[in-house]
Design a protein around this motif. Structure first.
Motif, PDB file in Angstrom:
ATOM      1  N   VAL A  31       0.802  -1.225   0.000  1.00  0.00           N
ATOM      2  CA  VAL A  31       0.000   0.000   0.000  1.00  0.00           C
ATOM      3  C   VAL A  31       0.837   1.278   0.000  1.00  0.00           C
ATOM      4  CG1 VAL A  31      -1.882  -1.179   1.201  1.00  0.00           C
ATOM      5  CG2 VAL A  31      -0.254   0.169   2.523  1.00  0.00           C
ATOM      6  N   THR A  32       2.044   1.250   0.550  1.00  0.00           N
ATOM      7  CA  THR A  32       2.791   2.512   0.693  1.00  0.00           C
ATOM      8  C   THR A  32       3.171   3.177  -0.635  1.00  0.00           C
ATOM      9  OG1 THR A  32       4.778   1.135   1.092  1.00  0.00           O
ATOM     10  CG2 THR A  32       3.682   2.102   3.006  1.00  0.00           C
ATOM     11  N   PRO A  33       3.313   2.458  -1.768  1.00  0.00           N
ATOM     12  CA  PRO A  33       3.579   3.194  -3.022  1.00  0.00           C
ATOM     13  C   PRO A  33       2.475   4.178  -3.412  1.00  0.00           C
ATOM     14  CG  PRO A  33       4.173   0.885  -3.281  1.00  0.00           C
ATOM     15  CD  PRO A  33       3.461   1.002  -1.968  1.00  0.00           C
ATOM     16  N   ALA A  34       1.267   4.005  -2.880  1.00  0.00           N
ATOM     17  CA  ALA A  34       0.160   4.902  -3.221  1.00  0.00           C
ATOM     18  C   ALA A  34       0.089   6.124  -2.318  1.00  0.00           C
ATOM     19  CB  ALA A  34      -1.172   4.151  -3.162  1.00  0.00           C
ATOM     20  N   VAL A  35       0.994   6.238  -1.355  1.00  0.00           N
ATOM     21  CA  VAL A  35       0.997   7.398  -0.456  1.00  0.00           C
ATOM     22  C   VAL A  35       1.490   8.633  -1.218  1.00  0.00           C
ATOM     23  CG1 VAL A  35       2.114   8.382   1.583  1.00  0.00           C
ATOM     24  CG2 VAL A  35       1.263   6.031   1.635  1.00  0.00           C
ATOM     25  N   ALA A  36       0.921   9.798  -0.902  1.00  0.00           N
ATOM     26  CA  ALA A  36       1.291  11.037  -1.585  1.00  0.00           C
ATOM     27  C   ALA A  36       2.692  11.496  -1.183  1.00  0.00           C
ATOM     28  CB  ALA A  36       0.284  12.135  -1.264  1.00  0.00           C
ATOM     29  N   ASP A  37       3.386  12.134  -2.138  1.00  0.00           N
ATOM     30  CA  ASP A  37       4.706  12.704  -1.870  1.00  0.00           C
ATOM     31  C   ASP A  37       4.622  14.152  -1.410  1.00  0.00           C
ATOM     32  OD1 ASP A  37       6.025  10.372  -2.579  1.00  0.00           O
ATOM     33  OD2 ASP A  37       6.097  10.917  -4.704  1.00  0.00           O
TER      34      ASP A  37
ATOM     35  N   CYS B 157       0.059   9.552   4.962  1.00  0.00           N
ATOM     36  CA  CYS B 157      -0.185   8.519   5.973  1.00  0.00           C
ATOM     37  C   CYS B 157      -0.916   7.326   5.359  1.00  0.00           C
ATOM     38  CB  CYS B 157      -1.027   9.080   7.128  1.00  0.00           C
ATOM     39  SG  CYS B 157      -0.275  10.446   8.023  1.00  0.00           S
ATOM     40  N   VAL B 158      -0.882   6.222   6.093  1.00  0.00           N
ATOM     41  CA  VAL B 158      -1.673   5.036   5.774  1.00  0.00           C
ATOM     42  C   VAL B 158      -2.784   4.937   6.811  1.00  0.00           C
ATOM     43  CG1 VAL B 158      -1.679   2.515   5.617  1.00  0.00           C
ATOM     44  CG2 VAL B 158       0.245   3.814   4.699  1.00  0.00           C
ATOM     45  N   LEU B 159      -4.006   4.762   6.350  1.00  0.00           N
ATOM     46  CA  LEU B 159      -5.129   4.571   7.259  1.00  0.00           C
ATOM     47  C   LEU B 159      -5.152   3.113   7.714  1.00  0.00           C
ATOM     48  CD1 LEU B 159      -7.801   5.486   8.601  1.00  0.00           C
ATOM     49  CD2 LEU B 159      -8.957   4.840   6.466  1.00  0.00           C
ATOM     50  N   LEU B 160      -5.088   2.904   9.010  1.00  0.00           N
ATOM     51  CA  LEU B 160      -5.240   1.575   9.605  1.00  0.00           C
ATOM     52  C   LEU B 160      -6.635   1.511  10.197  1.00  0.00           C
ATOM     53  CD1 LEU B 160      -1.797   1.200  11.452  1.00  0.00           C
ATOM     54  CD2 LEU B 160      -2.384   0.555   9.114  1.00  0.00           C
ATOM     55  N   GLU B 161      -7.454   0.616   9.707  1.00  0.00           N
ATOM     56  CA  GLU B 161      -8.857   0.530  10.110  1.00  0.00           C
ATOM     57  C   GLU B 161      -9.148  -0.876  10.608  1.00  0.00           C
ATOM     58  OE1 GLU B 161     -12.397   2.833   8.074  1.00  0.00           O
ATOM     59  OE2 GLU B 161     -12.072   0.918   7.077  1.00  0.00           O
TER      60      GLU B 161
ATOM     61  N   VAL C  22      -1.356   6.660  10.285  1.00  0.00           N
ATOM     62  CA  VAL C  22       0.048   6.478  10.657  1.00  0.00           C
ATOM     63  C   VAL C  22       0.928   6.903   9.488  1.00  0.00           C
ATOM     64  CG1 VAL C  22       1.809   4.807  11.352  1.00  0.00           C
ATOM     65  CG2 VAL C  22      -0.540   4.575  12.196  1.00  0.00           C
ATOM     66  N   PRO C  23       1.905   7.782   9.711  1.00  0.00           N
ATOM     67  CA  PRO C  23       2.803   8.175   8.621  1.00  0.00           C
ATOM     68  C   PRO C  23       3.412   6.960   7.940  1.00  0.00           C
ATOM     69  CG  PRO C  23       3.136   9.606  10.508  1.00  0.00           C
ATOM     70  CD  PRO C  23       2.190   8.518  10.956  1.00  0.00           C
ATOM     71  N   ALA C  24       3.435   6.983   6.611  1.00  0.00           N
ATOM     72  CA  ALA C  24       3.915   5.827   5.857  1.00  0.00           C
ATOM     73  C   ALA C  24       5.361   5.488   6.209  1.00  0.00           C
ATOM     74  CB  ALA C  24       3.783   6.101   4.362  1.00  0.00           C
ATOM     75  N   ASP C  25       6.189   6.492   6.438  1.00  0.00           N
ATOM     76  CA  ASP C  25       7.597   6.231   6.767  1.00  0.00           C
ATOM     77  C   ASP C  25       7.722   5.378   8.024  1.00  0.00           C
ATOM     78  OD1 ASP C  25       8.306   7.717   4.601  1.00  0.00           O
ATOM     79  OD2 ASP C  25       8.827   9.525   5.722  1.00  0.00           O
ATOM     80  N   ALA C  26       6.852   5.622   9.008  1.00  0.00           N
ATOM     81  CA  ALA C  26       6.907   4.848  10.245  1.00  0.00           C
ATOM     82  C   ALA C  26       6.549   3.386   9.995  1.00  0.00           C
ATOM     83  CB  ALA C  26       5.971   5.460  11.284  1.00  0.00           C
ATOM     84  N   LEU C  27       5.570   3.145   9.123  1.00  0.00           N
ATOM     85  CA  LEU C  27       5.194   1.768   8.811  1.00  0.00           C
ATOM     86  C   LEU C  27       6.270   1.063   8.000  1.00  0.00           C
ATOM     87  CD1 LEU C  27       1.387   2.099   7.967  1.00  0.00           C
ATOM     88  CD2 LEU C  27       2.423   1.020   9.969  1.00  0.00           C
ATOM     89  N   VAL C  28       6.879   1.781   7.054  1.00  0.00           N
ATOM     90  CA  VAL C  28       7.979   1.188   6.275  1.00  0.00           C
ATOM     91  C   VAL C  28       9.117   0.786   7.196  1.00  0.00           C
ATOM     92  CG1 VAL C  28       9.740   1.675   4.539  1.00  0.00           C
ATOM     93  CG2 VAL C  28       7.378   2.385   4.140  1.00  0.00           C
TER      94      VAL C  28
END
Length: 346
Positions: free
Chosen positions: A127-133, A142-146, A181-187
């Protein structure tokens, strides 16, 4: 022919319902006695009456039922597909309301969802490739965790594509909750999750964190805190519900499609032409299975990551029109879905 009472018993309707459907013009009797006014029904009408009963149970409006009973098979399929989307939207809205009520009743948001560590790491990669730059919309970085009782969803979008990955939890405790959650933190957390068989995602009012479980003792062995963002996130469910039925389905080799996108002379505009057993990607022809002909174009920088994030050798494209989102799926993994916007035709 049967009297209205006998016919009602045969098809599972009441006589009063049959009179109502006659008055509405939905199901006329085969014969009405001119003297007594008694209604009679023929055996040939059993199919329509049974279908009518089923459609009413599905809450289909009478106007649409008439189309299903008297229209062509294509018209009937269109009506039923539209109603199915309407029911899903209604169910999603009701579920969201119940989840909100649960959070209000509990007084605080808290959910503890256990998933496989390798599954979580894979989902993050997808999913993280779809996060905005861009810094313009911090929430889109961020990535939404639901979390709900039935699944854990990871959602990312940059407004040009939307990616949703669903995981089935091993166990869930607490009321439904969500966190940005910020994508960088999940990566950064993905390699850590990959080293553990099971990982608990805990979301509370005060924040979120991952907890690794020791499978031998079933106790927590390590914890990774996750930063969270308070911004609003786009209503991705509404976008998914609004998707129109696809008109063309294409299955092709994932690696071959990626190579063709990379070889394009103009990566910002790559025309795709689906035709029979081939998919023309720019100047490259890729073997494919196409349900019908379609023409559209993509920015390789948007479509490429969506294809690359898939699993397995094949990729599935579900095309509606050249100006509508295209659904990109792994042919063998229905729990991972990406929507990609085509570019304007030249």
């Amino acid at each position: 022919m049967d009297t209205i009472s006998a016919f009602a018993r045969r098809v599972g309707l009441t006589p009063s319902a049959l009179r109502f459907y006659d008055d509405c013009g939905v199901l006329r009797p085969a014969h009405v006695d001119p003297d007594s006014g008694y209604r009679y029904y023929s055996p040939e009408q059993e199919r329509d009456a049974t279908l009518l009963r089923t459609l009413r149970k599905a809450e289909l409006p009478l106007a649409d039922i008439t189309t299903v009973l008297t229209g062509t098979p294509a018209q009937a399929r269109t009506v039923l597909a539209t109603h199915a989307r309407r029911l899903r939207a209604r169910a999603d809205a009701a579920q969201a309301a119940v989840e909100t009520a649960l959070r209000l009743v509990s007084g605080r948001a808290h959910v503890d969802s256990t998933v496989g560590g390798a599954e979580l790491a894979s989902a993050i990669r997808q999913v993280t490739p779809a996060v905005a730059d861009s810094e313009e919309f911090p929430q889109l970085r961020c990535v939404l965790l639901e979390c709900s009782a039935s699944d854990l969803r990871l959602v990312a979008t940059d407004r040009y594509r939307l990616t949703v990955r669903e995981l089935v939890p091993h166990a869930v405790c607490g009321a439904p909750a969500r966190a940005l959650v910020p994508a960088d933190a999940l990566v950064d957390a993905a390699p850590w999750a990959l080293r553990h068989d099971a990982v608990r995602l805990i979301i509370e009012d005060t924040g979120a964190h991952l907890v690794a479980m020791d499978t031998a003792s079933d106790e927590a062995s390590d914890t990774v805190p996750l930063p969270t963002h308070d911004g609003d996130y786009p209503d991705y469910r509404a976008l998914l519900d609004a998707l129109e039925p696809f008109t063309c389905r294409v299955v092709t080799d994932r690696s071959a499609l990626l190579e063709a996108l990379t070889a394009s002379r103009d990566p910002s505009y790559v025309p795709l032409h689906a035709d029979g057993d081939t998919l023309h990607v720019g100047g490259v022809t890729v073997p494919a299975v196409c349900s019908r002909t379609a023409r559209l174009a993509f920015d390789a920088a948007v479509l490429g990551p969506a294809v690359e994030a898939g699993v397995g050798p094949d990729v599935l494209l579900e095309i509606t029109a050249d100006d509508r989102p295209v659904v990109v799926r792994s042919a063998d993994q229905g729990s991972f879905t990406t929507l990609v916007m085509p570019v304007r035709p030249r």
